[in-house]
Design a protein around this motif. Structure first.
Motif, short mmCIF file in Angstrom:
data_model
loop_
_atom_site.label_atom_id
_atom_site.label_comp_id
_atom_site.label_asym_id
_atom_site.label_seq_id
_atom_site.Cartn_x
_atom_site.Cartn_y
_atom_site.Cartn_z
N ASN A 60 -44.57 -9.99 -38.47
CA ASN A 60 -45.56 -9.54 -38.96
C ASN A 60 -46.82 -10.38 -38.50
O ASN A 60 -46.66 -11.63 -38.24
CB ASN A 60 -45.71 -9.14 -40.31
CG ASN A 60 -44.72 -8.35 -41.10
OD1 ASN A 60 -44.34 -7.43 -40.30
ND2 ASN A 60 -44.39 -8.58 -42.03
N ASN A 61 -48.08 -9.71 -38.21
CA ASN A 61 -49.04 -10.56 -37.90
C ASN A 61 -48.91 -11.38 -36.81
O ASN A 61 -49.40 -12.57 -36.67
CB ASN A 61 -49.49 -11.47 -39.23
CG ASN A 61 -50.97 -11.94 -38.71
OD1 ASN A 61 -51.89 -11.58 -38.01
ND2 ASN A 61 -51.28 -13.29 -39.51
N LEU A 62 -48.34 -10.88 -35.80
CA LEU A 62 -48.06 -11.50 -34.45
C LEU A 62 -49.19 -12.21 -33.97
O LEU A 62 -50.21 -11.37 -33.79
CB LEU A 62 -47.15 -10.74 -33.38
CG LEU A 62 -45.60 -10.45 -33.94
CD1 LEU A 62 -45.20 -9.12 -33.06
CD2 LEU A 62 -44.93 -11.78 -33.58
N GLN A 63 -49.08 -13.40 -33.14
CA GLN A 63 -50.02 -13.83 -32.74
C GLN A 63 -49.77 -14.19 -31.13
O GLN A 63 -48.57 -14.47 -30.75
CB GLN A 63 -50.42 -15.32 -33.14
CG GLN A 63 -51.03 -15.12 -34.55
CD GLN A 63 -52.20 -14.18 -34.94
OE1 GLN A 63 -53.35 -14.33 -34.13
NE2 GLN A 63 -52.32 -13.08 -35.67
N VAL A 111 -47.35 -6.20 -27.73
CA VAL A 111 -48.14 -5.73 -28.87
C VAL A 111 -49.38 -6.58 -29.09
O VAL A 111 -49.40 -7.63 -28.52
CB VAL A 111 -47.62 -5.90 -30.31
CG1 VAL A 111 -46.33 -4.84 -30.13
CG2 VAL A 111 -47.02 -7.16 -30.54
N PRO A 112 -50.40 -5.86 -29.56
CA PRO A 112 -51.72 -6.47 -29.69
C PRO A 112 -51.67 -7.60 -30.96
O PRO A 112 -50.88 -7.61 -31.74
CB PRO A 112 -52.77 -5.57 -29.86
CG PRO A 112 -52.03 -4.59 -30.76
CD PRO A 112 -50.80 -4.56 -29.98
N PRO A 113 -52.48 -8.85 -30.95
CA PRO A 113 -52.63 -9.68 -31.99
C PRO A 113 -52.66 -8.81 -33.30
O PRO A 113 -53.35 -7.86 -33.56
CB PRO A 113 -53.38 -10.37 -31.63
CG PRO A 113 -53.81 -10.33 -30.23
CD PRO A 113 -53.50 -9.16 -29.95
N GLY A 114 -52.04 -9.44 -34.59
CA GLY A 114 -51.68 -8.87 -35.72
C GLY A 114 -50.77 -7.58 -35.91
O GLY A 114 -50.80 -7.25 -37.27
N ASP A 115 -50.40 -7.42 -34.83
CA ASP A 115 -49.26 -6.31 -34.99
C ASP A 115 -47.95 -6.66 -35.26
O ASP A 115 -47.67 -7.87 -35.51
CB ASP A 115 -48.97 -5.49 -33.78
CG ASP A 115 -49.37 -4.18 -33.59
OD1 ASP A 115 -49.12 -3.13 -32.76
OD2 ASP A 115 -50.01 -3.60 -34.67
N SER A 116 -47.11 -5.80 -35.45
CA SER A 116 -45.78 -6.18 -36.05
C SER A 116 -44.62 -5.75 -35.15
O SER A 116 -44.79 -4.68 -34.28
CB SER A 116 -45.32 -5.41 -37.55
OG SER A 116 -46.14 -5.88 -38.48
N LEU A 117 -43.46 -6.31 -35.12
CA LEU A 117 -42.25 -5.76 -34.53
C LEU A 117 -40.99 -6.30 -35.19
O LEU A 117 -41.11 -7.11 -35.92
CB LEU A 117 -42.13 -6.44 -33.05
CG LEU A 117 -42.88 -6.03 -31.78
CD1 LEU A 117 -42.56 -6.80 -30.83
CD2 LEU A 117 -42.48 -4.34 -31.57
N ARG A 118 -39.93 -5.39 -34.97
CA ARG A 118 -38.71 -5.71 -35.66
C ARG A 118 -37.72 -5.84 -34.63
O ARG A 118 -37.30 -4.93 -33.93
CB ARG A 118 -38.43 -4.73 -36.61
CG ARG A 118 -36.90 -5.22 -37.44
CD ARG A 118 -36.67 -4.27 -38.80
NE ARG A 118 -35.74 -3.03 -38.02
CZ ARG A 118 -34.91 -2.15 -38.99
NH1 ARG A 118 -34.85 -2.77 -40.02
NH2 ARG A 118 -34.50 -1.35 -38.33
N LEU A 119 -36.99 -6.99 -34.60
CA LEU A 119 -36.07 -7.23 -33.48
C LEU A 119 -34.76 -6.97 -34.12
O LEU A 119 -34.26 -7.36 -35.57
CB LEU A 119 -36.07 -8.57 -33.03
CG LEU A 119 -37.44 -9.02 -32.25
CD1 LEU A 119 -37.10 -10.51 -31.63
CD2 LEU A 119 -37.82 -8.02 -31.44
N SER A 120 -33.69 -6.38 -33.37
CA SER A 120 -32.26 -6.34 -33.92
C SER A 120 -31.27 -7.17 -33.03
O SER A 120 -31.65 -7.57 -31.95
CB SER A 120 -32.06 -4.83 -33.85
OG SER A 120 -32.70 -4.11 -34.65
N VAL A 178 -40.85 -10.83 -26.22
CA VAL A 178 -41.99 -10.21 -27.00
C VAL A 178 -43.48 -10.94 -26.44
O VAL A 178 -43.36 -12.06 -26.19
CB VAL A 178 -41.65 -10.80 -28.58
CG1 VAL A 178 -42.94 -10.71 -29.36
CG2 VAL A 178 -40.61 -10.32 -29.16
N THR A 179 -44.19 -9.85 -26.27
CA THR A 179 -45.57 -10.30 -25.68
C THR A 179 -46.63 -9.96 -26.44
O THR A 179 -46.79 -8.80 -26.89
CB THR A 179 -45.57 -9.96 -24.24
OG1 THR A 179 -44.59 -10.41 -23.61
CG2 THR A 179 -47.05 -10.31 -23.59
N VAL A 180 -47.42 -11.04 -27.07
CA VAL A 180 -48.58 -10.67 -27.98
C VAL A 180 -49.77 -10.76 -27.16
O VAL A 180 -50.10 -11.83 -26.79
CB VAL A 180 -48.42 -11.39 -29.22
CG1 VAL A 180 -49.70 -10.94 -29.93
CG2 VAL A 180 -46.95 -11.33 -29.88
#
Length: 127
Positions: free
Chosen positions: A84-87, A12-21, A123-125
């Motif tokens: 949220n707000n991934l960096q 994902v690009p910086p600022g994006d969100s992900l939800r892990l399970s 997870v790659t930002v």
């Protein structure tokens, strides 16, 4: 042997969100505190956060506080990590783990407190 299975990682690009399970391969883990950890390339595994068995209490590392949140659905035997707000510095393999004891009284950031681990999800930002 029982282990955890993580899913939901991605790029994902910086600022994006992900939800892990995170769900166990077998057994009911609704009575166990659960933790999330991450390991970046060339670095040691570090604590991200934890949630108690009932879901009423959480504990986060300073580096993710205010951006990440952990929840659980015991009916589904699943724990979630909302990011949220991934960096770029969040890039790592994220793993979940279950506490060694039923109904643990305290949430722990120590790796040794957890007995059942998963292989992790990447997870790659990156822009």
């Amino acid at each position: 042997q029982v282990h955890m299975v993580e899913s939901g990682g991605g790029v994902v690009p910086p600022g994006d969100s992900l939800r892990l399970s995170c769900a166990p391969s077998e057994r009911d883990f609704s009575s166990y505190n659960m933790g999330w950890f991450r390991q970046a390339p060339g670095k040691e595994r570090e604590f991200v956060g934890a949630i108690n068995w009932s879901g009423r209490s959480t504990y986060y590392a300073d580096s993710v506080k205010g951006r990440f949140s952990i929840s659980r659905d015991n009916a589904k035997n699943t724990v979630y990590l909302q990011m949220n707000n991934l960096q770029p510095e969040d890039t790592a393999v994220y793993s979940c783990a279950a506490d060694r004891e039923h109904y643990g009284a305290n949430l722990s950031s120590r790796i040794r407190s957890y007995a059942y681990w998963g292989q992790g999800t990447q997870v790659t930002v990156s822009s």
